[in-house]
Design a protein around this motif. Structure first.
Motif, PDB file in Angstrom:
ATOM      1  N   LEU A  19       1.206  20.506  -0.476  1.00  0.00           N
ATOM      2  CA  LEU A  19       1.066  21.235  -1.726  1.00  0.00           C
ATOM      3  C   LEU A  19       0.215  20.358  -2.634  1.00  0.00           C
ATOM      4  N   ARG A  20      -0.876  20.902  -3.156  1.00  0.00           N
ATOM      5  CA  ARG A  20      -1.778  20.115  -3.996  1.00  0.00           C
ATOM      6  C   ARG A  20      -1.278  20.096  -5.441  1.00  0.00           C
ATOM      7  N   THR A  21      -1.564  19.004  -6.116  1.00  0.00           N
ATOM      8  CA  THR A  21      -1.331  18.930  -7.551  1.00  0.00           C
ATOM      9  C   THR A  21      -2.573  19.457  -8.252  1.00  0.00           C
ATOM     10  N   LEU A  22      -2.585  19.395  -9.556  1.00  0.00           N
ATOM     11  CA  LEU A  22      -3.756  19.859 -10.312  1.00  0.00           C
ATOM     12  C   LEU A  22      -4.842  18.802 -10.409  1.00  0.00           C
ATOM     13  N   ASN A  23      -4.654  17.664  -9.775  1.00  0.00           N
ATOM     14  CA  ASN A  23      -5.645  16.591  -9.802  1.00  0.00           C
ATOM     15  C   ASN A  23      -6.916  17.079  -9.098  1.00  0.00           C
ATOM     16  N   PRO A  24      -8.068  17.033  -9.778  1.00  0.00           N
ATOM     17  CA  PRO A  24      -9.315  17.532  -9.176  1.00  0.00           C
ATOM     18  C   PRO A  24      -9.749  16.746  -7.937  1.00  0.00           C
ATOM     19  N   TYR A  75      13.808  14.836   2.152  1.00  0.00           N
ATOM     20  CA  TYR A  75      13.748  16.084   1.394  1.00  0.00           C
ATOM     21  C   TYR A  75      12.449  16.227   0.612  1.00  0.00           C
ATOM     22  N   LYS A  76      11.655  15.147   0.590  1.00  0.00           N
ATOM     23  CA  LYS A  76      10.369  15.226  -0.102  1.00  0.00           C
ATOM     24  C   LYS A  76       9.439  14.139   0.427  1.00  0.00           C
ATOM     25  N   PHE A  77       8.158  14.504   0.572  1.00  0.00           N
ATOM     26  CA  PHE A  77       7.093  13.571   0.949  1.00  0.00           C
ATOM     27  C   PHE A  77       6.062  13.609  -0.175  1.00  0.00           C
ATOM     28  N   GLU A  78       5.729  12.449  -0.725  1.00  0.00           N
ATOM     29  CA  GLU A  78       4.709  12.378  -1.763  1.00  0.00           C
ATOM     30  C   GLU A  78       3.564  11.487  -1.295  1.00  0.00           C
ATOM     31  N   PHE A  79       2.347  11.975  -1.463  1.00  0.00           N
ATOM     32  CA  PHE A  79       1.141  11.236  -1.119  1.00  0.00           C
ATOM     33  C   PHE A  79       0.501  10.826  -2.430  1.00  0.00           C
ATOM     34  N   LYS A  80       0.449   9.506  -2.685  1.00  0.00           N
ATOM     35  CA  LYS A  80       0.025   8.998  -3.988  1.00  0.00           C
ATOM     36  C   LYS A  80      -1.223   8.133  -3.876  1.00  0.00           C
ATOM     37  N   LEU A  81      -1.950   8.077  -4.975  1.00  0.00           N
ATOM     38  CA  LEU A  81      -3.085   7.178  -5.124  1.00  0.00           C
ATOM     39  C   LEU A  81      -2.587   5.962  -5.892  1.00  0.00           C
ATOM     40  N   HIS A  82      -2.792   4.775  -5.325  1.00  0.00           N
ATOM     41  CA  HIS A  82      -2.284   3.533  -5.917  1.00  0.00           C
ATOM     42  C   HIS A  82      -3.420   2.578  -6.258  1.00  0.00           C
ATOM     43  N   LEU A  83      -3.170   1.791  -7.305  1.00  0.00           N
ATOM     44  CA  LEU A  83      -4.082   0.719  -7.681  1.00  0.00           C
ATOM     45  C   LEU A  83      -3.570  -0.628  -7.191  1.00  0.00           C
ATOM     46  N   ALA A  84      -2.269  -0.828  -7.210  1.00  0.00           N
ATOM     47  CA  ALA A  84      -1.683  -2.113  -6.815  1.00  0.00           C
ATOM     48  C   ALA A  84      -0.670  -1.892  -5.701  1.00  0.00           C
ATOM     49  N   PRO A  85      -0.621  -2.810  -4.734  1.00  0.00           N
ATOM     50  CA  PRO A  85       0.345  -2.652  -3.649  1.00  0.00           C
ATOM     51  C   PRO A  85       1.782  -2.863  -4.122  1.00  0.00           C
ATOM     52  N   GLN A  86       2.706  -2.374  -3.342  1.00  0.00           N
ATOM     53  CA  GLN A  86       4.144  -2.554  -3.543  1.00  0.00           C
ATOM     54  C   GLN A  86       4.672  -1.899  -4.817  1.00  0.00           C
ATOM     55  N   THR A  87       4.053  -0.820  -5.261  1.00  0.00           N
ATOM     56  CA  THR A  87       4.591  -0.078  -6.391  1.00  0.00           C
ATOM     57  C   THR A  87       4.753   1.372  -5.965  1.00  0.00           C
ATOM     58  N   THR A  88       5.693   2.063  -6.575  1.00  0.00           N
ATOM     59  CA  THR A  88       5.893   3.475  -6.257  1.00  0.00           C
ATOM     60  C   THR A  88       5.353   4.373  -7.358  1.00  0.00           C
ATOM     61  N   ASP A  89       4.714   3.778  -8.373  1.00  0.00           N
ATOM     62  CA  ASP A  89       4.292   4.565  -9.527  1.00  0.00           C
ATOM     63  C   ASP A  89       2.819   4.972  -9.493  1.00  0.00           C
ATOM     64  N   GLY A  90       2.311   5.295  -8.317  1.00  0.00           N
ATOM     65  CA  GLY A  90       0.949   5.798  -8.230  1.00  0.00           C
ATOM     66  C   GLY A  90       0.873   7.236  -8.704  1.00  0.00           C
ATOM     67  N   LYS A  91      -0.332   7.791  -8.699  1.00  0.00           N
ATOM     68  CA  LYS A  91      -0.540   9.191  -9.090  1.00  0.00           C
ATOM     69  C   LYS A  91      -0.235  10.093  -7.899  1.00  0.00           C
ATOM     70  N   VAL A  92       0.681  11.034  -8.082  1.00  0.00           N
ATOM     71  CA  VAL A  92       1.004  11.987  -7.014  1.00  0.00           C
ATOM     72  C   VAL A  92      -0.168  12.939  -6.854  1.00  0.00           C
ATOM     73  N   LEU A  93      -0.701  13.001  -5.629  1.00  0.00           N
ATOM     74  CA  LEU A  93      -1.812  13.899  -5.326  1.00  0.00           C
ATOM     75  C   LEU A  93      -1.366  15.095  -4.505  1.00  0.00           C
ATOM     76  N   LEU A  94      -0.545  14.834  -3.498  1.00  0.00           N
ATOM     77  CA  LEU A  94      -0.070  15.875  -2.589  1.00  0.00           C
ATOM     78  C   LEU A  94       1.433  15.719  -2.403  1.00  0.00           C
ATOM     79  N   MET A  95       2.078  16.797  -2.068  1.00  0.00           N
ATOM     80  CA  MET A  95       3.527  16.758  -1.857  1.00  0.00           C
ATOM     81  C   MET A  95       3.899  17.754  -0.773  1.00  0.00           C
ATOM     82  N   MET A  96       4.974  17.461  -0.070  1.00  0.00           N
ATOM     83  CA  MET A  96       5.508  18.396   0.918  1.00  0.00           C
ATOM     84  C   MET A  96       7.023  18.333   0.861  1.00  0.00           C
ATOM     85  N   GLN A  97       7.660  19.505   0.779  1.00  0.00           N
ATOM     86  CA  GLN A  97       9.106  19.591   0.835  1.00  0.00           C
ATOM     87  C   GLN A  97       9.469  20.487   2.002  1.00  0.00           C
ATOM     88  N   PRO A  98      10.208  19.917   2.972  1.00  0.00           N
ATOM     89  CA  PRO A  98      10.566  20.730   4.150  1.00  0.00           C
ATOM     90  C   PRO A  98      11.532  21.848   3.806  1.00  0.00           C
TER      91      PRO A  98
END
Length: 169
Positions: free
Chosen positions: A64-69, A146-169
């Motif tokens: 599922l895409r986010t609104l990120n262009p 219950y959820k998969f998030e695909f994020k864009l990250h600037l720094a390793p070892q953080t979970t606070d990247g920008k969510v780009l794509l998501m999938m919920q089974p």
């Protein structure tokens, strides 16, 4: 220098060049075989994806895409099998991340010991118009995602990247 001496030297030079050419071709063929082996590894992900999709205990779904262009044309899906603790992400039209950034998959486990997501892998390449398959492997056991998030990250070892794509089974 006589004409026969010059002719002999020319033949010797030609023979040496031929030997160098044959050796060079041998190295080139060896390199092409290793490149083919790497391509076969990618084909192995396709076979794994097919096997996981056929397994009724696997969970799967489309991104599922986010609104990120950045991801407005990205397509693909995710398949995960908790019994095997592995899965495959598939992308079409995923842009290559800019220098200093990378993509990371995060899995959320309903039966996990923490409410924190678990890393499912890092992707550092894009797919362009082609299909890109990436292996999902987690350092921790994921029993009931219950959820998969695909994020864009600037720094390793953080979970606070920008969510780009998501999938919920």
């Amino acid at each position: 220098m006589s004409r026969s001496d010059a002719s002999s030297k020319n033949w010797l030079i030609l023979a040496l060049l031929s030997v160098l050419l044959i050796v060079g071709l041998g190295y080139a063929i060896q390199h092409l075989r290793s490149v083919h082996a790497e391509a076969t590894t990618t084909d192995g992900l396709g076979e794994l994806r097919t096997r996981l999709l056929a397994d009724p205990s696997s969970v799967s779904g489309n991104w599922l895409r986010t609104l990120n262009p950045l991801v407005k044309t990205v397509q693909g899906d995710v398949v995960w099998n908790s019994a095997q603790q592995q899965g495959v992400m598939r992308f079409i039209d995923l842009p290559k991340p800019k220098a200093g950034t990378f993509y990371q998959l995060w899995l959320y486990d309903a039966r996990g010991s923490s409410s924190e997501p678990v890393s499912g892998g890092i992707v550092t390449q894009g797919a362009g118009d082609n299909e890109l398959l990436a292996l999902i492997e987690s350092p921790q056991v994921v029993n009931e995602p219950y959820k998969f998030e695909f994020k864009l990250h600037l720094a390793p070892q953080t979970t606070d990247g920008k969510v780009l794509l998501m999938m919920q089974p």
